[in-house]
Design a protein around this motif. Structure first.
Motif, PDB file in Angstrom:
ATOM      1  N   GLU A   6     -71.631  16.708-114.507  1.00 24.99           N
ATOM      2  CA  GLU A   6     -71.740  15.459-115.238  1.00 24.99           C
ATOM      3  C   GLU A   6     -70.879  14.328-114.687  1.00 24.99           C
ATOM      4  O   GLU A   6     -71.056  13.188-115.077  1.00 24.99           O
ATOM      5  N   LEU A   7     -69.951  14.648-113.776  1.00 24.66           N
ATOM      6  CA  LEU A   7     -69.072  13.608-113.257  1.00 24.66           C
ATOM      7  C   LEU A   7     -68.633  13.955-111.841  1.00 24.66           C
ATOM      8  O   LEU A   7     -68.161  15.059-111.593  1.00 24.66           O
ATOM      9  N   VAL A   8     -68.813  13.007-110.917  1.00 23.56           N
ATOM     10  CA  VAL A   8     -68.417  13.196-109.527  1.00 23.56           C
ATOM     11  C   VAL A   8     -67.408  12.104-109.172  1.00 23.56           C
ATOM     12  O   VAL A   8     -67.718  10.916-109.288  1.00 23.56           O
ATOM     13  N   PRO A   9     -66.211  12.467-108.741  1.00 27.58           N
ATOM     14  CA  PRO A   9     -65.231  11.451-108.349  1.00 27.58           C
ATOM     15  C   PRO A   9     -65.582  10.846-106.987  1.00 27.58           C
ATOM     16  O   PRO A   9     -65.968  11.563-106.067  1.00 27.58           O
ATOM     17  N   VAL A  10     -65.449   9.536-106.898  1.00 28.58           N
ATOM     18  CA  VAL A  10     -65.741   8.803-105.664  1.00 28.58           C
ATOM     19  C   VAL A  10     -64.472   8.054-105.255  1.00 28.58           C
ATOM     20  O   VAL A  10     -64.019   7.160-105.976  1.00 28.58           O
ATOM     21  N   PHE A  42     -59.274   4.622-115.245  1.00 24.91           N
ATOM     22  CA  PHE A  42     -60.481   5.433-115.200  1.00 24.91           C
ATOM     23  C   PHE A  42     -61.709   4.543-115.333  1.00 24.91           C
ATOM     24  O   PHE A  42     -61.850   3.798-116.300  1.00 24.91           O
ATOM     25  N   VAL A  43     -62.596   4.619-114.340  1.00 22.15           N
ATOM     26  CA  VAL A  43     -63.848   3.858-114.336  1.00 22.15           C
ATOM     27  C   VAL A  43     -64.994   4.859-114.188  1.00 22.15           C
ATOM     28  O   VAL A  43     -64.959   5.714-113.300  1.00 22.15           O
ATOM     29  N   GLN A  44     -65.981   4.747-115.071  1.00 26.58           N
ATOM     30  CA  GLN A  44     -67.155   5.610-114.995  1.00 26.58           C
ATOM     31  C   GLN A  44     -68.405   4.756-114.923  1.00 26.58           C
ATOM     32  O   GLN A  44     -68.575   3.824-115.701  1.00 26.58           O
ATOM     33  N   LEU A  45     -69.269   5.070-113.959  1.00 24.10           N
ATOM     34  CA  LEU A  45     -70.551   4.375-113.774  1.00 24.10           C
ATOM     35  C   LEU A  45     -71.660   5.414-113.693  1.00 24.10           C
ATOM     36  O   LEU A  45     -71.467   6.489-113.127  1.00 24.10           O
ATOM     37  N   THR A  46     -72.834   5.060-114.244  1.00 23.79           N
ATOM     38  CA  THR A  46     -73.943   6.008-114.271  1.00 23.79           C
ATOM     39  C   THR A  46     -75.201   5.395-113.679  1.00 23.79           C
ATOM     40  O   THR A  46     -75.601   4.288-114.077  1.00 23.79           O
ATOM     41  N   PRO A  47     -75.848   6.112-112.740  1.00 23.79           N
ATOM     42  CA  PRO A  47     -77.128   5.636-112.222  1.00 23.79           C
ATOM     43  C   PRO A  47     -78.172   5.617-113.346  1.00 23.79           C
ATOM     44  O   PRO A  47     -78.148   6.476-114.227  1.00 23.79           O
ATOM     45  N   PRO A  48     -79.098   4.651-113.327  1.00 25.25           N
ATOM     46  CA  PRO A  48     -80.123   4.609-114.360  1.00 25.25           C
ATOM     47  C   PRO A  48     -80.925   5.913-114.403  1.00 25.25           C
ATOM     48  O   PRO A  48     -81.346   6.416-113.368  1.00 25.25           O
ATOM     49  N   GLY A  49     -81.068   6.482-115.590  1.00 22.89           N
ATOM     50  CA  GLY A  49     -81.838   7.701-115.771  1.00 22.89           C
ATOM     51  C   GLY A  49     -81.108   8.988-115.431  1.00 22.89           C
ATOM     52  O   GLY A  49     -81.675  10.066-115.520  1.00 22.89           O
ATOM     53  N   CYS A  52     -75.709  12.504-114.746  1.00 29.45           N
ATOM     54  CA  CYS A  52     -74.447  12.633-114.017  1.00 29.45           C
ATOM     55  C   CYS A  52     -73.923  11.248-113.657  1.00 29.45           C
ATOM     56  O   CYS A  52     -74.683  10.382-113.230  1.00 29.45           O
ATOM     57  N   SER A  53     -72.632  11.061-113.846  1.00 29.60           N
ATOM     58  CA  SER A  53     -71.979   9.781-113.551  1.00 29.60           C
ATOM     59  C   SER A  53     -71.029   9.940-112.375  1.00 29.60           C
ATOM     60  O   SER A  53     -70.733  11.054-111.946  1.00 29.60           O
ATOM     61  N   ALA A  55     -67.071   8.699-111.089  1.00 29.36           N
ATOM     62  CA  ALA A  55     -65.791   8.202-111.596  1.00 29.36           C
ATOM     63  C   ALA A  55     -64.985   7.690-110.422  1.00 29.36           C
ATOM     64  O   ALA A  55     -64.982   8.273-109.334  1.00 29.36           O
ATOM     65  N   THR A  56     -64.314   6.588-110.639  1.00 31.85           N
ATOM     66  CA  THR A  56     -63.403   6.052-109.646  1.00 31.85           C
ATOM     67  C   THR A  56     -62.258   5.424-110.405  1.00 31.85           C
ATOM     68  O   THR A  56     -62.221   5.426-111.618  1.00 31.85           O
ATOM     69  N   GLY A  57     -61.313   4.905-109.686  1.00 34.80           N
ATOM     70  CA  GLY A  57     -60.179   4.279-110.354  1.00 34.80           C
ATOM     71  C   GLY A  57     -58.902   4.512-109.599  1.00 34.80           C
ATOM     72  O   GLY A  57     -58.888   4.731-108.380  1.00 34.80           O
ATOM     73  N   VAL A  58     -57.823   4.526-110.340  1.00 36.11           N
ATOM     74  CA  VAL A  58     -56.487   4.770-109.801  1.00 36.11           C
ATOM     75  C   VAL A  58     -56.001   6.084-110.412  1.00 36.11           C
ATOM     76  O   VAL A  58     -56.112   6.278-111.627  1.00 36.11           O
ATOM     77  N   GLY A  59     -55.515   6.991-109.571  1.00 39.69           N
ATOM     78  CA  GLY A  59     -55.009   8.264-110.065  1.00 39.69           C
ATOM     79  C   GLY A  59     -56.103   9.236-110.459  1.00 39.69           C
ATOM     80  O   GLY A  59     -55.849  10.207-111.166  1.00 39.69           O
ATOM     81  N   ILE A  60     -57.323   9.011-110.010  1.00 39.05           N
ATOM     82  CA  ILE A  60     -58.459   9.855-110.379  1.00 39.05           C
ATOM     83  C   ILE A  60     -58.667  10.979-109.369  1.00 39.05           C
ATOM     84  O   ILE A  60     -58.936  12.114-109.730  1.00 39.05           O
ATOM     85  N   VAL A  61     -58.594  10.637-108.096  1.00 39.55           N
ATOM     86  CA  VAL A  61     -58.843  11.616-107.045  1.00 39.55           C
ATOM     87  C   VAL A  61     -57.906  11.315-105.877  1.00 39.55           C
ATOM     88  O   VAL A  61     -57.545  10.163-105.652  1.00 39.55           O
TER      89      VAL A  61
END
Length: 122
Positions: A6-10, A42-49, A52-53, A55-61
């Motif tokens: 459901e979530l992939v860090p980028v 923490f930033v989460q973005l989801t492709p339309p439809g 799975c989202s 995640a990016t941000g600071v301190g995430i990966v």
């Protein structure tokens, strides 16, 4: 037992630039943008439809920005998908056909790469 991805860090170098790219150019929905502290955003973005989202941000990966390769999106019309991406200003490849369907490719500003597949096209 279901195991749902459901979530992939980028990993990115500039969070705001990544938001602009993924939201405004690629067309993802910005679900969350929450700053906890200077060390955690923490930033989460989801492709339309998609279920799975990303995640990016600071301190995430702790992976290096641009080190993610080959994330894959699946569409029902590769030509429409390419046209939408190109129309939004994404540098996207031409359509290529191969085993598994038709494909286009693009990268985010840090160099993380994406594949878009239409498995029914040839």
């Amino acid at each position: 037992m279901d195991f749902k991805l459901e979530l992939v860090p980028v990993p990115v170098s500039d969070v705001d630039r990544a938001i602009t790219f993924y939201r405004d150019k690629v067309g993802f929905t910005l679900d969350h943008d929450h700053t906890v502290s200077a060390e955690l955003r923490f930033v989460q973005l989801t492709p339309p439809g998609s279920a799975c989202s990303i995640a990016t941000g600071v301190g995430i990966v702790d992976s290096a920005p641009g080190s993610l390769r080959g994330l894959q999106l699946v569409v029902s019309d590769i030509h429409a998908a390419r046209g939408e991406l190109a129309g939004r200003g994404v540098e996207v490849s031409e359509v290529t056909a191969g085993p598994g369907g038709a494909f286009v490719y693009f990268a985010d500003p840090d160099g993380n790469t994406w594949t878009v597949q239409d498995p029914r096209a040839s």
